[in-house]
Motif scaffolding. Structure first.
Motif, mmCIF file in Angstrom:
data_model
loop_
_atom_site.group_PDB
_atom_site.id
_atom_site.type_symbol
_atom_site.label_atom_id
_atom_site.label_comp_id
_atom_site.label_asym_id
_atom_site.label_seq_id
_atom_site.Cartn_x
_atom_site.Cartn_y
_atom_site.Cartn_z
ATOM 1 N N GLY A 175 48.844 36.277 35.948
ATOM 2 C CA GLY A 175 49.773 35.475 36.751
ATOM 3 C C GLY A 175 50.260 36.222 37.975
ATOM 4 N N LYS A 176 51.566 36.236 38.177
ATOM 5 C CA LYS A 176 52.160 36.862 39.358
ATOM 6 C C LYS A 176 51.941 38.369 39.415
ATOM 7 C CE LYS A 176 55.774 33.477 40.106
ATOM 8 N NZ LYS A 176 57.200 33.246 40.235
ATOM 9 N N ALA A 177 51.621 38.992 38.292
ATOM 10 C CA ALA A 177 51.409 40.434 38.259
ATOM 11 C C ALA A 177 49.968 40.824 38.578
ATOM 12 C CB ALA A 177 51.791 40.988 36.888
ATOM 13 N N SER A 178 49.087 39.855 38.778
ATOM 14 C CA SER A 178 47.672 40.146 38.999
ATOM 15 C C SER A 178 47.346 40.259 40.481
ATOM 16 C CB SER A 178 46.808 39.052 38.372
ATOM 17 O OG SER A 178 45.457 39.232 38.740
ATOM 18 N N GLY A 179 46.984 41.454 40.908
ATOM 19 C CA GLY A 179 46.555 41.645 42.281
ATOM 20 C C GLY A 179 45.302 40.855 42.597
ATOM 21 N N ALA A 180 44.391 40.768 41.622
ATOM 22 C CA ALA A 180 43.146 40.021 41.829
ATOM 23 C C ALA A 180 43.434 38.542 42.089
ATOM 24 C CB ALA A 180 42.225 40.191 40.627
ATOM 25 N N LEU A 181 44.395 37.980 41.365
ATOM 26 C CA LEU A 181 44.749 36.577 41.597
ATOM 27 C C LEU A 181 45.436 36.386 42.942
ATOM 28 C CD1 LEU A 181 45.894 35.391 38.057
ATOM 29 C CD2 LEU A 181 43.691 35.027 39.184
ATOM 30 N N HIS A 182 46.235 37.367 43.354
ATOM 31 C CA HIS A 182 46.852 37.302 44.689
ATOM 32 C C HIS A 182 45.777 37.326 45.764
ATOM 33 C CE1 HIS A 182 51.028 37.490 43.540
ATOM 34 N NE2 HIS A 182 50.779 38.519 42.753
ATOM 35 N N LEU A 183 44.737 38.165 45.558
ATOM 36 C CA LEU A 183 43.655 38.210 46.533
ATOM 37 C C LEU A 183 42.915 36.881 46.572
ATOM 38 C CD1 LEU A 183 41.960 39.707 48.618
ATOM 39 C CD2 LEU A 183 40.578 40.604 46.723
ATOM 40 N N ARG A 184 42.626 36.303 45.422
ATOM 41 C CA ARG A 184 41.962 34.995 45.387
ATOM 42 C C ARG A 184 42.782 33.957 46.147
ATOM 43 N NH1 ARG A 184 42.640 31.775 40.251
ATOM 44 N NH2 ARG A 184 44.647 31.656 41.287
ATOM 45 N N ASP A 185 44.084 33.904 45.871
ATOM 46 C CA ASP A 185 44.949 32.938 46.550
ATOM 47 C C ASP A 185 44.967 33.170 48.061
ATOM 48 O OD1 ASP A 185 45.493 31.943 44.031
ATOM 49 O OD2 ASP A 185 47.500 32.827 43.909
ATOM 50 N N TYR A 186 45.024 34.423 48.455
ATOM 51 C CA TYR A 186 45.009 34.772 49.882
ATOM 52 C C TYR A 186 43.706 34.284 50.526
ATOM 53 C CZ TYR A 186 44.662 37.588 54.101
ATOM 54 O OH TYR A 186 44.499 37.996 55.405
ATOM 55 N N ILE A 215 41.650 44.317 52.537
ATOM 56 C CA ILE A 215 40.596 44.159 51.534
ATOM 57 C C ILE A 215 39.590 43.114 51.998
ATOM 58 C CG2 ILE A 215 40.077 43.412 49.176
ATOM 59 C CD1 ILE A 215 42.889 44.508 48.414
ATOM 60 N N SER A 216 40.081 41.991 52.485
ATOM 61 C CA SER A 216 39.182 40.901 52.884
ATOM 62 C C SER A 216 38.219 41.320 53.993
ATOM 63 C CB SER A 216 39.973 39.653 53.278
ATOM 64 O OG SER A 216 40.646 39.848 54.494
ATOM 65 N N ASN A 217 38.612 42.273 54.825
ATOM 66 C CA ASN A 217 37.724 42.757 55.882
ATOM 67 C C ASN A 217 36.448 43.377 55.321
ATOM 68 O OD1 ASN A 217 39.314 41.953 58.052
ATOM 69 N ND2 ASN A 217 40.504 43.851 58.024
ATOM 70 N N HIS A 218 36.484 43.840 54.093
ATOM 71 C CA HIS A 218 35.329 44.483 53.473
ATOM 72 C C HIS A 218 34.502 43.513 52.627
ATOM 73 C CE1 HIS A 218 36.545 48.450 54.796
ATOM 74 N NE2 HIS A 218 37.778 48.102 54.476
ATOM 75 N N LYS A 235 43.345 31.804 53.661
ATOM 76 C CA LYS A 235 42.950 32.388 54.951
ATOM 77 C C LYS A 235 41.444 32.396 55.201
ATOM 78 C CE LYS A 235 47.138 33.713 56.070
ATOM 79 N NZ LYS A 235 47.847 33.313 57.263
ATOM 80 N N HIS A 236 40.649 32.500 54.139
ATOM 81 C CA HIS A 236 39.189 32.608 54.269
ATOM 82 C C HIS A 236 38.518 31.800 53.153
ATOM 83 C CE1 HIS A 236 39.845 35.946 57.071
ATOM 84 N NE2 HIS A 236 40.683 36.446 56.181
ATOM 85 N N PRO A 237 38.625 30.469 53.209
ATOM 86 C CA PRO A 237 38.095 29.647 52.116
ATOM 87 C C PRO A 237 36.600 29.847 51.856
ATOM 88 C CG PRO A 237 38.929 28.277 53.911
ATOM 89 C CD PRO A 237 39.259 29.683 54.246
ATOM 90 N N ASP A 238 35.834 30.155 52.901
ATOM 91 C CA ASP A 238 34.410 30.416 52.700
ATOM 92 C C ASP A 238 34.196 31.659 51.843
ATOM 93 O OD1 ASP A 238 35.528 31.827 54.942
ATOM 94 O OD2 ASP A 238 33.495 32.431 55.521
ATOM 95 N N MET A 239 35.019 32.675 52.030
ATOM 96 C CA MET A 239 34.948 33.901 51.232
ATOM 97 C C MET A 239 35.404 33.630 49.798
ATOM 98 S SD MET A 239 36.344 37.506 52.715
ATOM 99 C CE MET A 239 36.241 37.151 54.452
ATOM 100 N N ALA A 240 36.444 32.839 49.645
ATOM 101 C CA ALA A 240 36.969 32.531 48.308
ATOM 102 C C ALA A 240 35.905 31.870 47.445
ATOM 103 C CB ALA A 240 38.202 31.644 48.409
ATOM 104 N N LYS A 241 35.050 31.068 48.060
ATOM 105 C CA LYS A 241 33.983 30.390 47.319
ATOM 106 C C LYS A 241 32.952 31.363 46.767
ATOM 107 C CE LYS A 241 34.432 26.182 49.979
ATOM 108 N NZ LYS A 241 33.876 25.392 51.081
ATOM 109 N N ARG A 242 32.923 32.570 47.307
ATOM 110 C CA ARG A 242 31.955 33.577 46.859
ATOM 111 C C ARG A 242 32.472 34.444 45.718
ATOM 112 N NH1 ARG A 242 30.973 36.136 52.320
ATOM 113 N NH2 ARG A 242 31.854 34.382 53.412
ATOM 114 N N ILE A 243 33.699 34.177 45.259
ATOM 115 C CA ILE A 243 34.207 34.922 44.104
ATOM 116 C C ILE A 243 33.420 34.463 42.883
ATOM 117 C CG2 ILE A 243 36.168 35.355 42.587
ATOM 118 C CD1 ILE A 243 37.970 34.967 45.062
#
Length: 132
Positions: free
Chosen positions: A78-89, A60-63, A93-101
């Motif tokens: 919480g733990k069931a949220s894929g969106a939150l897992h992506l944010r944490d990832y 996902i992050s590649n896109h 791994k890509h803090p510059d990308m996380a800032k763009r959420i």
């Protein structure tokens, strides 16, 4: 970096990414986790929450590399949220990308049509442009 607003609608096992427009006829990229979930909810038959797989999140992050703003939508908390897992990832791994959420929103995928999702994303894009 392009002037793009990317929509990611996901659970822990499937994602749909719009990075070239937010209209019903805009192309979307679909990504599925390579490993099947081990457990399913007896009532709905859907995969249980669990954690999203790292390779799935990396795919996902590649896109998201060219996004100015990222809107994440999906079911679960919480733990069931894929969106939150992506944010944490992304934060790890890509803090510059996380800032763009721009926003993370809960969404019942069974109760919301794709047309409704895209209309909401267009509204969010307008809000983003007005604030930046």
């Amino acid at each position: 970096m392009s002037n793009s607003f990317v929509l990611v609608v996901m659970d822990n096992h499937k994602a749909k990414i719009w990075n070239h427009g937010l209209n019903i006829d805009s192309p979307a990229i679909e990504i599925e986790a390579l490993e099947a979930p081990k457990e399913h909810d007896a009532r709905s038959g859907e995969p249980k929450g669990g954690e999203a797989l790292p390779t799935f999140l990396a795919d996902i992050s590649n896109h998201l590399k060219d996004a100015n703003a990222i809107l994440l939508m999906g079911p679960g908390k919480g733990k069931a949220s894929g969106a939150l897992h992506l944010r944490d990832y992304l934060e790890k791994k890509h803090p510059d990308m996380a800032k763009r959420i721009y926003e993370i929103e809960g969404l019942d995928l069974r109760q919301t049509s794709e047309k409704e999702i895209l209309a909401h994303a267009r509204t969010q894009w307008t809000k983003y442009r007005q604030s930046h």
